[in-house]
Design a protein around this motif. Structure first.
Motif, PDB file in Angstrom:
ATOM      1  N   ALA A   1      46.059 -25.252  22.534  1.00  0.00           N
ATOM      2  CA  ALA A   1      46.971 -25.182  21.175  1.00  0.00           C
ATOM      3  C   ALA A   1      48.279 -26.100  21.459  1.00  0.00           C
ATOM      4  CB  ALA A   1      47.334 -23.633  21.252  1.00  0.00           C
ATOM      5  N   GLU A   2      48.644 -26.008  22.564  1.00  0.00           N
ATOM      6  CA  GLU A   2      49.998 -26.956  23.199  1.00  0.00           C
ATOM      7  C   GLU A   2      49.513 -28.253  22.650  1.00  0.00           C
ATOM      8  OE1 GLU A   2      52.081 -27.559  27.016  1.00  0.00           O
ATOM      9  OE2 GLU A   2      51.765 -25.447  26.674  1.00  0.00           O
ATOM     10  N   GLN A   3      48.571 -28.804  23.198  1.00  0.00           N
ATOM     11  CA  GLN A   3      48.182 -30.345  22.615  1.00  0.00           C
ATOM     12  C   GLN A   3      48.283 -30.556  21.208  1.00  0.00           C
ATOM     13  OE1 GLN A   3      44.421 -30.547  24.773  1.00  0.00           O
ATOM     14  NE2 GLN A   3      44.663 -32.567  25.385  1.00  0.00           N
ATOM     15  N   ARG A   4      47.561 -29.458  20.367  1.00  0.00           N
ATOM     16  CA  ARG A   4      47.513 -29.545  18.955  1.00  0.00           C
ATOM     17  C   ARG A   4      48.948 -29.612  18.466  1.00  0.00           C
ATOM     18  NH1 ARG A   4      43.191 -26.371  18.891  1.00  0.00           N
ATOM     19  NH2 ARG A   4      44.461 -24.361  18.560  1.00  0.00           N
ATOM     20  N   LYS A   5      49.884 -28.777  19.109  1.00  0.00           N
ATOM     21  CA  LYS A   5      51.240 -28.858  18.599  1.00  0.00           C
ATOM     22  C   LYS A   5      51.788 -30.261  18.844  1.00  0.00           C
ATOM     23  CE  LYS A   5      52.099 -23.904  18.924  1.00  0.00           C
ATOM     24  NZ  LYS A   5      52.390 -22.780  19.967  1.00  0.00           N
ATOM     25  N   ALA A   6      51.604 -30.753  19.851  1.00  0.00           N
ATOM     26  CA  ALA A   6      52.194 -32.100  20.104  1.00  0.00           C
ATOM     27  C   ALA A   6      51.601 -33.066  19.301  1.00  0.00           C
ATOM     28  CB  ALA A   6      51.754 -32.512  21.530  1.00  0.00           C
ATOM     29  N   ALA A   7      50.173 -33.060  18.707  1.00  0.00           N
ATOM     30  CA  ALA A   7      49.527 -33.767  18.013  1.00  0.00           C
ATOM     31  C   ALA A   7      50.473 -33.492  16.427  1.00  0.00           C
ATOM     32  CB  ALA A   7      48.254 -33.634  17.707  1.00  0.00           C
ATOM     33  N   GLN A   8      50.876 -32.375  16.029  1.00  0.00           N
ATOM     34  CA  GLN A   8      51.341 -31.997  14.929  1.00  0.00           C
ATOM     35  C   GLN A   8      52.593 -32.614  15.016  1.00  0.00           C
ATOM     36  OE1 GLN A   8      51.452 -27.836  14.185  1.00  0.00           O
ATOM     37  NE2 GLN A   8      49.171 -27.924  14.753  1.00  0.00           N
ATOM     38  N   ARG A   9      53.452 -32.608  16.051  1.00  0.00           N
ATOM     39  CA  ARG A   9      54.835 -33.016  16.092  1.00  0.00           C
ATOM     40  C   ARG A   9      54.651 -34.686  15.921  1.00  0.00           C
ATOM     41  NH1 ARG A   9      55.660 -29.428  20.263  1.00  0.00           N
ATOM     42  NH2 ARG A   9      54.947 -31.159  21.906  1.00  0.00           N
ATOM     43  N   SER A  10      53.691 -35.232  16.518  1.00  0.00           N
ATOM     44  CA  SER A  10      53.640 -36.716  16.521  1.00  0.00           C
ATOM     45  C   SER A  10      53.482 -37.128  14.949  1.00  0.00           C
ATOM     46  CB  SER A  10      52.566 -37.242  17.279  1.00  0.00           C
ATOM     47  OG  SER A  10      52.004 -38.283  16.829  1.00  0.00           O
ATOM     48  N   THR A  11      52.720 -36.297  14.236  1.00  0.00           N
ATOM     49  CA  THR A  11      52.193 -36.653  12.899  1.00  0.00           C
ATOM     50  C   THR A  11      53.340 -36.489  12.164  1.00  0.00           C
ATOM     51  OG1 THR A  11      50.088 -35.708  13.231  1.00  0.00           O
ATOM     52  CG2 THR A  11      50.625 -35.816  11.084  1.00  0.00           C
ATOM     53  N   ALA A  12      54.178 -35.306  12.317  1.00  0.00           N
ATOM     54  CA  ALA A  12      55.368 -34.974  11.581  1.00  0.00           C
ATOM     55  C   ALA A  12      56.454 -35.937  11.941  1.00  0.00           C
ATOM     56  CB  ALA A  12      55.638 -33.573  11.790  1.00  0.00           C
ATOM     57  N   ALA A  13      56.434 -36.519  13.092  1.00  0.00           N
ATOM     58  CA  ALA A  13      57.736 -37.373  13.496  1.00  0.00           C
ATOM     59  C   ALA A  13      57.893 -38.547  12.768  1.00  0.00           C
ATOM     60  CB  ALA A  13      57.462 -37.854  15.039  1.00  0.00           C
ATOM     61  N   GLY A  14      57.294 -38.841  11.523  1.00  0.00           N
ATOM     62  CA  GLY A  14      57.639 -39.793  10.788  1.00  0.00           C
ATOM     63  C   GLY A  14      56.691 -40.913  10.460  1.00  0.00           C
TER      64      GLY A  14
ATOM     65  N   ASN B   1      46.197 -30.999  11.694  1.00  0.00           N
ATOM     66  CA  ASN B   1      47.179 -29.873  12.198  1.00  0.00           C
ATOM     67  C   ASN B   1      46.178 -28.694  12.653  1.00  0.00           C
ATOM     68  OD1 ASN B   1      46.559 -28.321   9.657  1.00  0.00           O
ATOM     69  ND2 ASN B   1      48.019 -29.915   8.742  1.00  0.00           N
ATOM     70  N   ASP B   2      46.731 -27.649  13.155  1.00  0.00           N
ATOM     71  CA  ASP B   2      45.577 -26.681  13.380  1.00  0.00           C
ATOM     72  C   ASP B   2      45.345 -25.941  12.165  1.00  0.00           C
ATOM     73  OD1 ASP B   2      44.408 -24.902  15.626  1.00  0.00           O
ATOM     74  OD2 ASP B   2      45.802 -23.295  15.041  1.00  0.00           O
ATOM     75  N   ALA B   3      46.073 -25.775  11.205  1.00  0.00           N
ATOM     76  CA  ALA B   3      45.402 -25.095  10.060  1.00  0.00           C
ATOM     77  C   ALA B   3      44.229 -25.520   9.348  1.00  0.00           C
ATOM     78  CB  ALA B   3      46.716 -24.926   9.185  1.00  0.00           C
ATOM     79  N   ASN B   4      44.322 -26.885   9.287  1.00  0.00           N
ATOM     80  CA  ASN B   4      42.999 -27.833   8.754  1.00  0.00           C
ATOM     81  C   ASN B   4      41.971 -27.355   9.646  1.00  0.00           C
ATOM     82  OD1 ASN B   4      44.798 -28.647   6.874  1.00  0.00           O
ATOM     83  ND2 ASN B   4      44.799 -30.866   7.705  1.00  0.00           N
ATOM     84  N   LEU B   5      42.045 -27.525  11.006  1.00  0.00           N
ATOM     85  CA  LEU B   5      40.844 -27.393  11.761  1.00  0.00           C
ATOM     86  C   LEU B   5      40.333 -25.921  11.638  1.00  0.00           C
ATOM     87  CD1 LEU B   5      39.045 -28.289  14.208  1.00  0.00           C
ATOM     88  CD2 LEU B   5      40.742 -27.199  15.699  1.00  0.00           C
ATOM     89  N   GLN B   6      41.100 -25.091  11.797  1.00  0.00           N
ATOM     90  CA  GLN B   6      40.655 -23.522  11.785  1.00  0.00           C
ATOM     91  C   GLN B   6      40.134 -23.504  10.237  1.00  0.00           C
ATOM     92  OE1 GLN B   6      40.722 -21.854  14.379  1.00  0.00           O
ATOM     93  NE2 GLN B   6      41.663 -23.184  15.425  1.00  0.00           N
ATOM     94  N   ALA B   7      40.745 -24.076   9.197  1.00  0.00           N
ATOM     95  CA  ALA B   7      40.083 -23.677   7.985  1.00  0.00           C
ATOM     96  C   ALA B   7      38.573 -24.357   7.814  1.00  0.00           C
ATOM     97  CB  ALA B   7      40.763 -24.311   6.885  1.00  0.00           C
TER      98      ALA B   7
ATOM     99  N   ALA C   1      40.462 -34.841  20.428  1.00  0.00           N
ATOM    100  CA  ALA C   1      40.834 -34.170  21.767  1.00  0.00           C
ATOM    101  C   ALA C   1      41.337 -32.851  21.714  1.00  0.00           C
ATOM    102  CB  ALA C   1      41.360 -35.069  22.729  1.00  0.00           C
ATOM    103  N   SER C   2      42.210 -32.542  20.809  1.00  0.00           N
ATOM    104  CA  SER C   2      42.998 -31.309  20.734  1.00  0.00           C
ATOM    105  C   SER C   2      42.093 -30.353  20.119  1.00  0.00           C
ATOM    106  CB  SER C   2      44.289 -31.540  20.141  1.00  0.00           C
ATOM    107  OG  SER C   2      44.253 -32.138  18.641  1.00  0.00           O
ATOM    108  N   CYS C   3      41.064 -30.701  19.214  1.00  0.00           N
ATOM    109  CA  CYS C   3      40.263 -29.945  18.452  1.00  0.00           C
ATOM    110  C   CYS C   3      39.168 -29.772  19.332  1.00  0.00           C
ATOM    111  CB  CYS C   3      39.817 -30.648  17.047  1.00  0.00           C
ATOM    112  SG  CYS C   3      41.334 -31.306  16.035  1.00  0.00           S
TER     113      CYS C   3
END
Lengths: 296, 407
Positions: A2-15, A56-62, A95-97
């Motif tokens: 989950a941590e990896q996923r969050k990092a990936a999300q941050r990277s995506t959101a980072a602009g 993001n995690d929501a997409n994967l879980q969906a 990798a995070s998924c």
């Protein structure tokens, strides 16, 4: 994970700028996972969704929810599986998924739908997943536990053969439930050095089906090339041999034989010269190719 | 009098292969007997066997091509340069099916046989082309014991970050295919890698004589005359491939060529094709080709990727995206991982292991070609963009596609 996923999300959101293809993938994923849409709409949208799966995690879980949910139409679940597989080709992003993906695959190996079971077991078998291998082996040892037909189980086990599969494969060769299962058992035993005598026996047995004799030739060419080359020569010189096996023998000699030895083998060349005028197109074609290669 | 014609500036017969991008050539007098002036005018033309390839000429690096060229050649043995290219739409089908002839007046003073060798649609190969390709591939694999093992080991889950999910997806696979193609050509120089145009029906590929027919469980069957019947990889006998579509039709749900080329005029947009059609083409099957760790076990993998590369080539031509110095030709930004920036060398050809690279580098340097020097034995990402030598003639990589003319 989950941590990896969050990092990936941050990277995506980072602009990172939103690209048109990613925007369209996000829209597609929303349609693909929306139970209110038609099956056709959802299946079509799944093809465009892979790029958004690991955003993001929501997409994967969906997506995983669609795959897991046996209330969902099977066409949509199969399309979701295909989309997840396509996403897995982007290994870094995936990798995070991966952990949740593999866990979900394991959770659906016993699904009621045989096609879904087969596809999921196939993916896991190619990943050399021990859980799936155990399930496949158990099904071969006890048909009541079988998740796929025996021939399919044997085929999937052959991706990563372990010695504990050999006894059951040998038993199936001796007492096959059907011809395809016997063939797949032989393919699995291709990795077993101690099975060479079995392959030699089948190769030279004219009562065996050409299909399994062909496999035996291929296995021997890989594991004992000199043995196969010697058998191929003998089979060509034998006028009572099956056409199909004469063509196999010609192909083995022409492709992988010792060029110098073949070019000086007068008896063999004479026989192949005869075969080049045979009725069977297959044999004729192979014989002519052989002769053109070895200078007659 | 006699002249010598050197194709690709080489006297080596193995260099007598041309494509759409012009090959540098030279002519020189080797025997001046009979000549009465210090320079003789030599007419250079190409003749083709029926159904064979055709060539065109020009005397300089730019300008129009013509069917024949008259070159003043000194009789003192000094070489004179000229250029030969395949006539677009007229590729060869056999080695040496085009003869380049040199004449003074009507007298033939020299000739060489060449082949216009380009990558073709696998669905339209004639049986001879198909059989030569299949035979070379089977020999390269040699039942799992041959050089092909390195190519399988280059494309695995561990090495995947070098080649996927980042900008060098397309350049890495271009080098990978070229490396394999050159190894096939070392076995049979008349072979080029064909492509599976996955947005069109390709029934002629999925036959017992070519890449085989899948049975109901996905075990691929070959004819007794097809050497791929001996295929074996990583100890697995044969090929597993189960199409989820009728092989008489194209797989559903894949972007068409037109849709792929319309993804955008910048590389950053275009490279999203890694998902659809690339990933979707892989997953239109069950079996080896549908999973990263096993995909390269199936020869079809290379035809699929050849089409991915062809799409890139056609996109490059459509938008003029050959120049690495142009930002739209590539997707460069500071966060790009190592191996994916234009100046980065690519694994495994660079031999670097450990750290952000995989622990081993199978296969060694990229195979050399007798026809061209690019992209070199340890290519950088930037070396894989200008494949026709459009920006810089020495960047020409020595391959072309039947439907992507010289830009």
């Amino acid at each position: 994970m989950a941590e990896q996923r969050k990092a990936a999300q941050r990277s995506t959101a980072a602009g990172k700028p939103k690209r048109p293809a990613q925007r369209s993938a996000r829209s597609a994923l929303l349609i693909a996972t929306d139970a209110k849409k038609t099956v056709k709409q959802r299946v079509a949208a799944m093809a465009e969704a892979p790029l958004a799966v690991c955003e993001n995690d929501a997409n994967l879980q969906a997506m995983l929810k669609v795959l897991r949910d046996n209330e969902e139409p099977v066409e949509v679940r199969l399309a979701a599986l295909q989309a997840l597989q396509a996403a897995s080709f982007s290994v870094v992003a995936f990798a995070s998924c991966r952990g949740d993906y593999i866990a979900t695959l394991r959770a659906v190996v016993e699904d009621a739908n045989p096609e879904l079971r087969q596809r999921v077991l196939g993916i896991l078998a190619r990943e050399k997943d021990g859980f799936a291998q155990q399930k496949l082996l158990e099904g071969l040892q006890d048909p009541a536990k079988a998740l796929v037909p025996p021939e399919k189980a044997l085929q999937l086990l052959s991706y990563d053969v372990h010695a504990d599969a050999y006894p059951v494969a040998r038993a199936i060769v001796s007492q096959p439930p059907n011809a395809t299962a016997r063939r797949e058992a032989l393919r699995l035993l291709a990795a077993d050095a101690s099975s060479a005598p079995l392959f030699e026996k089948i190769l030279r047995d004219k009562d065996e089906a050409p299909e399994v004799r062909q496999i035996s030739a291929a296995v021997l060419q890989a594991t004992r090339p000199e043995t196969l080359q010697a058998h191929a020569r003998e089979m060509l010189l034998d006028p009572s041999e099956q056409d199909e096996m004469q063509a196999v023998s010609l192909t083995a000699l022409a492709q992988f034989g010792n060029a110098a030895a073949l070019a000086n083998d007068a008896a063999l060349l004479h026989r192949i010269d005869q075969l080049s005028g045979e009725q069977s197109t297959r044999v004729q074609q192979s014989a002519r190719q052989f002769l053109s290669k070895y200078g007659r | 009098m006699n002249v010598e014609l050197q194709i690709n500036n080489s006297a080596n017969p193995t260099a007598r292969f041309v494509a759409w991008a012009p090959s540098p050539c030279r002519i020189r007098v080797t025997n001046p007997s009979g000549a009465t002036t210090p320079t003789v005018n030599v007419q250079i033309t190409g003749t083709s066997v029926a159904g064979g390839g055709a060539v065109v000429f020009r005397s300089t690096t730019t300008g129009p091509f013509s069917d024949s060229l008259t070159v003043p050649v000194p009789i003192n043995g000094t070489s004179v340069p000229f250029f030969v290219a395949g006539r677009f739409g007229r590729p060869s089908v056999n080695a040496g099916d085009v003869t380049i002839e040199a004449r003074t007046g009507t007298t033939l003073v020299g000739s060489v046989q060449v082949m216009v060798r380009v990558r073709k649609n696998a669905n339209t190969l004639i049986p001879g082309e198909r059989d030569r390709f299949v035979s070379a591939f089977a020999q390269l694999n040699n039942q799992g014991a041959g050089r092909f093992a390195d190519f399988r080991d280059m494309h695995t889950a561990v090495s995947s970050p070098q080649a996927h999910g980042a900008p060098a997806f397309l350049p890495w696979h271009r080098a990978y295919l070229l490396d394999l193609e050159r190894e096939l050509q070392a076995i049979d120089p008349s072979v080029s890698l064909p492509y599976w145009r996955f947005d069109q029906p390709a029934p002629n590929i999925f036959t017992p004589e070519f890449l085989g027919v899948s049975d109901t469980i996905g075990t691929v069957q070959f004819s007794a005359t097809n050497p791929l019947q001996f295929w074996r990889t990583d100890g697995v006998q044969g090929i597993n491939r189960r199409p989820f579509f009728s092989t008489a039709a194209a797989p559903p749900g894949l972007r068409t060529e037109a849709q792929t080329l319309a993804l955008g005029n910048r590389y950053r947009a275009f490279r999203t094709m890694e998902g659809n059609p690339h990933g979707s083409a892989h997953t239109s099957f069950g079996g080896s080709i549908s999973s990263v760790p096993t995909a390269a076990r199936d020869p079809l993998f290379f035809l699929l990727h050849c089409n991915v590369d062809r799409l890139w080539a056609r996109w490059q031509r459509q938008f003029g995206r050959f120049d690495p110095a142009q930002t739209a030709s590539y997707d460069s930004n500071p966060g790009t991982p190592i191996g994916h920036n234009l100046p980065d060398t690519m694994w495994p050809w660079n031999g670097i292991t450990g750290g952000t690279r995989p622990p081993t580098a199978p296969g060694g340097a990229l195979a050399a070609s007798p026809c061209v020097s690019a992209p070199g034995s340890q290519p950088q990402v930037r070396d894989c963009l200008d494949y026709q030598g459009t920006v810089n003639a020495v960047s020409r990589m020595g391959f072309d596609y039947d439907d992507a003319p010289f830009a």
